[in-house]
Write an enzyme that holds these catalytic residues in place. Structure first.
Site, PDB file in Angstrom:
ATOM      1  N   GLU A 125       0.849  -1.195   0.000  1.00 47.35           N
ATOM      2  CA  GLU A 125       0.000   0.000   0.000  1.00 47.35           C
ATOM      3  C   GLU A 125       0.879   1.237   0.000  1.00 47.35           C
ATOM      4  O   GLU A 125       2.025   1.170   0.440  1.00 47.35           O
ATOM      5  CB  GLU A 125      -0.893  -0.007   1.241  1.00 47.35           C
ATOM      6  CG  GLU A 125      -0.095   0.114   2.523  1.00 47.35           C
ATOM      7  CD  GLU A 125      -0.842  -0.379   3.753  1.00 47.35           C
ATOM      8  OE1 GLU A 125      -1.008  -1.606   3.871  1.00 47.35           O
ATOM      9  OE2 GLU A 125      -1.226   0.461   4.575  1.00 47.35           O
ATOM     10  N   LYS A 127       2.771   4.561   0.975  1.00 41.47           N
ATOM     11  CA  LYS A 127       3.192   5.169   2.233  1.00 41.47           C
ATOM     12  C   LYS A 127       2.807   6.636   2.161  1.00 41.47           C
ATOM     13  O   LYS A 127       3.370   7.408   1.388  1.00 41.47           O
ATOM     14  CB  LYS A 127       4.700   5.018   2.427  1.00 41.47           C
ATOM     15  CG  LYS A 127       5.174   5.570   3.754  1.00 41.47           C
ATOM     16  CD  LYS A 127       6.614   5.135   4.013  1.00 41.47           C
ATOM     17  CE  LYS A 127       7.064   5.509   5.421  1.00 41.47           C
ATOM     18  NZ  LYS A 127       7.182   6.942   5.623  1.00 41.47           N
ATOM     19  N   ASP A 129       2.406  10.470   3.059  1.00 35.47           N
ATOM     20  CA  ASP A 129       3.274  11.433   3.726  1.00 35.47           C
ATOM     21  C   ASP A 129       2.433  12.349   4.609  1.00 35.47           C
ATOM     22  O   ASP A 129       2.100  13.469   4.240  1.00 35.47           O
ATOM     23  CB  ASP A 129       4.031  12.239   2.666  1.00 35.47           C
ATOM     24  CG  ASP A 129       5.303  12.817   3.229  1.00 35.47           C
ATOM     25  OD1 ASP A 129       5.627  12.523   4.395  1.00 35.47           O
ATOM     26  OD2 ASP A 129       5.969  13.576   2.504  1.00 35.47           O
ATOM     27  N   TYR A 238      -4.698   2.014   8.404  1.00 37.84           N
ATOM     28  CA  TYR A 238      -3.845   0.950   7.857  1.00 37.84           C
ATOM     29  C   TYR A 238      -3.240   0.036   8.924  1.00 37.84           C
ATOM     30  O   TYR A 238      -2.512  -0.891   8.611  1.00 37.84           O
ATOM     31  CB  TYR A 238      -2.750   1.511   6.957  1.00 37.84           C
ATOM     32  CG  TYR A 238      -1.860   2.563   7.607  1.00 37.84           C
ATOM     33  CD1 TYR A 238      -1.032   2.248   8.674  1.00 37.84           C
ATOM     34  CD2 TYR A 238      -1.848   3.867   7.125  1.00 37.84           C
ATOM     35  CE1 TYR A 238      -0.228   3.196   9.259  1.00 37.84           C
ATOM     36  CE2 TYR A 238      -1.044   4.830   7.704  1.00 37.84           C
ATOM     37  CZ  TYR A 238      -0.238   4.490   8.781  1.00 37.84           C
ATOM     38  OH  TYR A 238       0.554   5.434   9.364  1.00 37.84           O
ATOM     39  N   LYS A 325      11.039   3.064  -0.562  1.00 39.53           N
ATOM     40  CA  LYS A 325      10.943   4.498  -0.844  1.00 39.53           C
ATOM     41  C   LYS A 325      11.079   4.801  -2.331  1.00 39.53           C
ATOM     42  O   LYS A 325      11.814   4.123  -3.050  1.00 39.53           O
ATOM     43  CB  LYS A 325      12.067   5.245  -0.100  1.00 39.53           C
ATOM     44  CG  LYS A 325      11.927   5.249   1.409  1.00 39.53           C
ATOM     45  CD  LYS A 325      10.748   6.079   1.815  1.00 39.53           C
ATOM     46  CE  LYS A 325      10.790   6.554   3.250  1.00 39.53           C
ATOM     47  NZ  LYS A 325      11.625   7.670   3.536  1.00 39.53           N
ATOM     48  N   CYS A 430      22.532  47.055  -4.080  1.00 43.03           N
ATOM     49  CA  CYS A 430      21.140  46.673  -3.910  1.00 43.03           C
ATOM     50  C   CYS A 430      20.345  47.009  -5.174  1.00 43.03           C
ATOM     51  O   CYS A 430      20.391  48.148  -5.646  1.00 43.03           O
ATOM     52  CB  CYS A 430      20.555  47.420  -2.714  1.00 43.03           C
ATOM     53  SG  CYS A 430      18.776  47.230  -2.570  1.00 43.03           S
ATOM     54  N   CYS A 433      17.737  50.058  -4.277  1.00 40.99           N
ATOM     55  CA  CYS A 433      18.123  51.452  -3.988  1.00 40.99           C
ATOM     56  C   CYS A 433      19.548  51.776  -4.410  1.00 40.99           C
ATOM     57  O   CYS A 433      20.021  52.887  -4.195  1.00 40.99           O
ATOM     58  CB  CYS A 433      17.941  51.738  -2.506  1.00 40.99           C
ATOM     59  SG  CYS A 433      19.142  50.884  -1.477  1.00 40.99           S
ATOM     60  N   CYS A 453      21.743  44.776   1.916  1.00 38.56           N
ATOM     61  CA  CYS A 453      21.759  46.153   1.447  1.00 38.56           C
ATOM     62  C   CYS A 453      22.065  47.058   2.635  1.00 38.56           C
ATOM     63  O   CYS A 453      21.536  46.870   3.725  1.00 38.56           O
ATOM     64  CB  CYS A 453      20.388  46.476   0.869  1.00 38.56           C
ATOM     65  SG  CYS A 453      20.104  48.230   0.698  1.00 38.56           S
ATOM     66  N   CYS A 459      16.400  52.493   1.465  1.00 41.23           N
ATOM     67  CA  CYS A 459      15.926  51.373   0.661  1.00 41.23           C
ATOM     68  C   CYS A 459      14.454  51.123   0.996  1.00 41.23           C
ATOM     69  O   CYS A 459      14.128  50.785   2.132  1.00 41.23           O
ATOM     70  CB  CYS A 459      16.745  50.121   0.958  1.00 41.23           C
ATOM     71  SG  CYS A 459      16.302  48.744  -0.110  1.00 41.23           S
TER      72      CYS A 459
HETATM   73  S1  IVH Z   1       2.599   0.904   8.926  1.00 42.81           S
HETATM   74  C1  IVH Z   1       4.209  -1.084  12.630  1.00 42.81           C
HETATM   75  N1  IVH Z   1       1.553   1.825   6.712  1.00 42.81           N
HETATM   76  O1  IVH Z   1       5.209   5.778   7.980  1.00 42.81           O
HETATM   77  C2  IVH Z   1       4.102  -0.366  11.346  1.00 42.81           C
HETATM   78  N2  IVH Z   1       2.871   3.272   8.021  1.00 42.81           N
HETATM   79  O2  IVH Z   1       8.033   5.322   8.660  1.00 42.81           O
HETATM   80  C3  IVH Z   1       3.395   0.902  11.456  1.00 42.81           C
HETATM   81  N3  IVH Z   1       3.019   5.541   7.117  1.00 42.81           N
HETATM   82  O3  IVH Z   1       4.858   5.965  11.452  1.00 42.81           O
HETATM   83  C4  IVH Z   1       3.398   1.695  10.243  1.00 42.81           C
HETATM   84  N4  IVH Z   1       1.738   5.221   5.375  1.00 42.81           N
HETATM   85  O4  IVH Z   1       3.294   7.429   9.972  1.00 42.81           O
HETATM   86  C5  IVH Z   1       2.325   2.088   7.780  1.00 42.81           C
HETATM   87  N5  IVH Z   1       0.531   2.551   4.774  1.00 42.81           N
HETATM   88  C6  IVH Z   1       1.274   2.785   5.817  1.00 42.81           C
HETATM   89  C7  IVH Z   1       1.835   4.061   6.039  1.00 42.81           C
HETATM   90  C8  IVH Z   1       2.630   4.251   7.149  1.00 42.81           C
HETATM   91  C9  IVH Z   1       2.452   6.092   6.042  1.00 42.81           C
HETATM   92  C10 IVH Z   1       3.887   6.250   8.051  1.00 42.81           C
HETATM   93  C11 IVH Z   1       3.488   6.110   9.497  1.00 42.81           C
HETATM   94  C12 IVH Z   1       4.672   5.492  10.164  1.00 42.81           C
HETATM   95  C13 IVH Z   1       5.786   5.851   9.240  1.00 42.81           C
HETATM   96  C14 IVH Z   1       6.924   4.888   9.370  1.00 42.81           C
END
Ligand code: IVH
Length: 712
Positions: A125, A127, A129, A238, A325, A430, A433, A453, A459
């Protein structure tokens, strides 16, 4: 980064670099989690962690010193109540390459001792942000919401999360909801909401936010929930914390259960076999830029919960999950020109204008270049960046945006540099001025990276900022002339106030124009009369306030007081300032030793009075007002008018107290011994200064003799 290969480091170098990395990682961790104000991109942060890891792997005997950086997040803020997480909130290990992912799977197989023919399923799934959140439901009702904090203790943000539409307050009864159910997931802000907020901030002339994640964090951590409610936040479920009876035995089953409960779950979530992990990673990667929210990777989790339990945790991360990542989003473009913007503090900030290009879903045409060293290829510490390559107009450059929406320059593609491209020459004047723009030094004498400046008063970009300080309570303090009114006059065509002198000519100028101010909206005859009387009343002004009102950078209220006390009359201050402007070392030393004011003040005075425009305004101002001498210190004390120096440590007083005592008695208390010194009072362990005094034949006293002299 242009770091040496880890293998080639000596252990000494490795120890030093590791120490640096540990402190930098901790600092950036606190900036990111504690203050929601990151200074570097996630990509750079990860690179730092990878480098640390590589050093620790190569020099295992150094590794223990660095444990502190493995802690997740930052300690909770003080203002919020704390919540102890029933189960710790963990972090995830990272993978960066397909090979890393293969290793992750192999490690799991090995740990579980699985034979090759046993299938191992995962979920994959995005990740998200955002920031992780633990929601606690008791008997189907939401009772609390907590941030991760340091993983053990989070902040109680219950009132705030109740304003988030994606978070149900109660769970459907028919579903057999466990008595205790902690649902975990990510609170995030959509890109659209982020842009909406930034557009609003821009329209209000306020500083814009860096990225959706930090804006979400800031919105969630409002002490007033009605503020949170004004900003649309979202939530994906999640994971889970404490659950009294598990409603499913797989990760996939739990996600399905959350969906049935009314939570949003990410639509890309899939069950995949070990062989298909990378396929999903690539598919999500293709869509990444067009998603409504920022993601920075894909999370893989072992699907069977019994296997998750067998695999367990390392110190802060589960063995059964990892985050794969994505690299920072990059694009290539051409640097068309460099514009110099002048901020309200006079700082010259270079901005790159580039051929507009799409970087991960955001059109970029301007990029900050920070300062001239950055353009030349060096960071603030003088360490080469981009391998020391400078930036030239016409260069083809790569740019990236990682967690940040704010794009940065990645690299210069030298092969594409036009033969005619010249080294960029940063302006020394600057652009607003035309005054000299110079780089000052910090208190250790190190050159600053920012060029400023020097046309402080002339200015237009800086004048308003200066004026708002000048009219403040601790300076001129004129009734009816606050920040709002001064901004109004600053922009007025008929009655402009652009500097401190203009304030005092305002009544006469208004009269000359036939008293027009009283016809203006917000003004009446009586309010104008009041304002002018208040201005008149400030025409007799204390020396320290007059110095402060001149608007010299670094010379605020307390510095002005110290200067006034030292010189006593405007004539003396003026002559000292003029000598400083000429670079007279004795005058500079005389100023810097007042209360240890330091070089920055002398530098500011020097640059201010070197500008004819500033001098003309001060000349006019000092003709318009009567400046009172600073109150003379008592003249009947035995040390009145003498220059004295305290050195060493004393029994009956601290050095600060000694200094204050000397000043109260009318002495000038200096920090160093010179021919002008009259008395040196030496305490215990007095060193060089006492010796110097003896050399110069200056009268010296010990502590007892000092008290005897002043009759104490
Ligand atoms: S699972 C025990 N699933 O990433 C595992 N984390 O770097 C718990 N995050 O603290 C995390 N999307 O804030 C999980 N689909 C996802 C996520 C996710 C974002 C974040 C979360 C976590 C951090 C870890």
């Amino acid at each position: 980064m242009n770091a040496a290969a880890v293998e080639s480091l000596t252990s000494q170098q490795a120890r030093k670099e590791l120490k640096y990395l540990v402190s930098e990682i901790a600092r950036h961790n606190e900036l990111y989690h504690g203050q929601d104000a990151p200074e570097i991109s996630d990509g750079d942060f990860d690179a730092m962690k990878r480098r640390k890891h590589a050093i620790e792997t190569h020099f295992p005997f150094l590794a223990t010193a660095a444990v502190a950086t493995d802690k997740v997040g930052a300690a909770p803020r003080r203002e919020f109540a704390k919540i102890n997480h029933a189960r710790p909130m963990l972090s995830l290990d990272n993978c960066f390459t397909g090979e890393d992912v293969g290793d992750f799977v192999d490690r799991i197989r090995k740990f579980l001792n699985l034979s090759d023919d046993v299938e191992l399923d995962f979920t994959a799934e995005p990740k998200i942000d955002g920031l992780s959140m633990s929601l606690r439901y008791e008997n189907g009702r939401l009772v609390s919401g907590a941030t991760r904090g340091d993983g053990e203790i989070g902040e109680d943000v219950t009132a705030n999360i109740r304003t988030i539409a994606d978070i149900p307050a109660t769970l459907p009864r028919h579903l057999n909801i466990p008595a205790v159910l902690e649902v975990r997931g990510e609170v995030y802000m959509s890109k659209a909401e982020f842009y909406r907020i930034n557009a609003e901030l821009e329209a209000a002339g306020k500083e814009q936010k860096a990225n959706p994640r930090n804006t979400a964090a800031g919105s969630l951590r409002q002490l007033d929930p009605s503020v949170t409610a004004k900003r649309k936040l979202n939530f994906f479920a999640y994971a889970w914390g404490e659950v009294s009876e598990m409603p499913a035995d797989t990760q996939e089953g739990m996600i399905e259960f959350f969906r049935a409960c009314g939570f949003k779950v990410n639509p890309y979530t899939r069950r995949v076999s070990a062989n298909d992990l990378l396929t999903l990673y690539e598919r999500v990667g293709e869509d990444r830029a067009s998603l409504e929210y920022d993601i920075d990777g894909v999370v893989y989790k072992v699907n069977r919960i019994d296997l998750q339990e067998r695999l367990g945790f390392k110190s802060t991360t589960p063995r059964w999950a990892t985050a794969h990542k994505y690299p920072a989003e990059r694009a290539t473009t051409v640097l068309e020109s460099i514009d110099i913007q002048v901020g309200r503090t006079g700082a010259l900030s270079p901005v790159a204008r580039v051929t507009p290009v799409n970087v991960g879903g955001v059109m970029v045409s301007n990029i900050t270049l920070h300062n001239e060293d950055y353009i030349a290829g060096f960071d603030a510490k003088g360490v080469p960046i981009r391998g020391g390559k400078d930036l030239r107009i016409g260069d083809t450059i790569t740019i990236y945006r990682a967690g940040d929406v704010i794009p940065q320059v990645g690299d210069v593609i030298l092969e594409k540099r036009p033969a005619t491209a010249e080294k960029y020459r940063f302006p020394t004047k600057c652009p607003v001025c035309d005054s000299e723009a110079i780089r000052g030094v910090d208190k250790d004498g190190k050159q600053l990276s920012v060029r400023r400046c020097t046309g402080d008063l002339v200015c237009s970009n800086q004048a308003l900022e200066t004026l708002t300080h000048v009219v403040a309570k601790d300076c001129l303090d004129i009734d009816g002339l606050g920040e709002k009114q001064i901004t109004y006059f600053f922009n007025d065509v008929d009655l402009p106030v652009r500097n401190v002198a203009d304030i005092f000519t305002l009544p006469d100028r208004d009269a000359a124009l036939g008293s027009i101010l009283k016809t203006r909206p917000g003004y009446k005859e009586t309010s104008v009369a009041k304002l002018f009387a208040a201005i008149e009343a400030r025409k007799v002004i204390a020396l320290d306030r007059a110095i402060f009102a001149m608007g010299i950078r670094q010379v605020g209220s307390s510095t002005s007081k110290a200067i006034a006390k030292h010189f006593e009359t405007w004539a003396a201050v003026k002559s000292a300032f003029e000598r400083i402007a000429e670079g007279d070392p004795e005058a500079i030393a005389d100023l810097t030793q007042i209360n240890d004011l330091g070089d920055a003040v002398a530098d500011a005075v020097r640059s201010f009075f070197s500008q004819a425009g500033n001098r003309a305004i001060i000349e006019q101002f000092t003709r318009l007002v009567t400046i009172k001498d600073a109150v003379k210190a008592s003249s009947n004390s035995p040390v009145s008018g003498l220059t004295i120096v305290f050195t060493g440590s004393f029994e009956r007083m601290s050095r600060d107290e000694a200094k204050a005592m000397g000043e109260r008695l009318g002495a000038k208390v200096a920090g160093s011994v010179s021919k002008k010194t009259h008395i040196v009072i030496a305490g215990k362990d007095a060193g060089g200064k006492l010796a110097q005094a003896k050399d110069l034949g200056i009268r010296t006293l010990d502590e007892a003799q000092w008290f005897e002299l002043i009759g104490g």
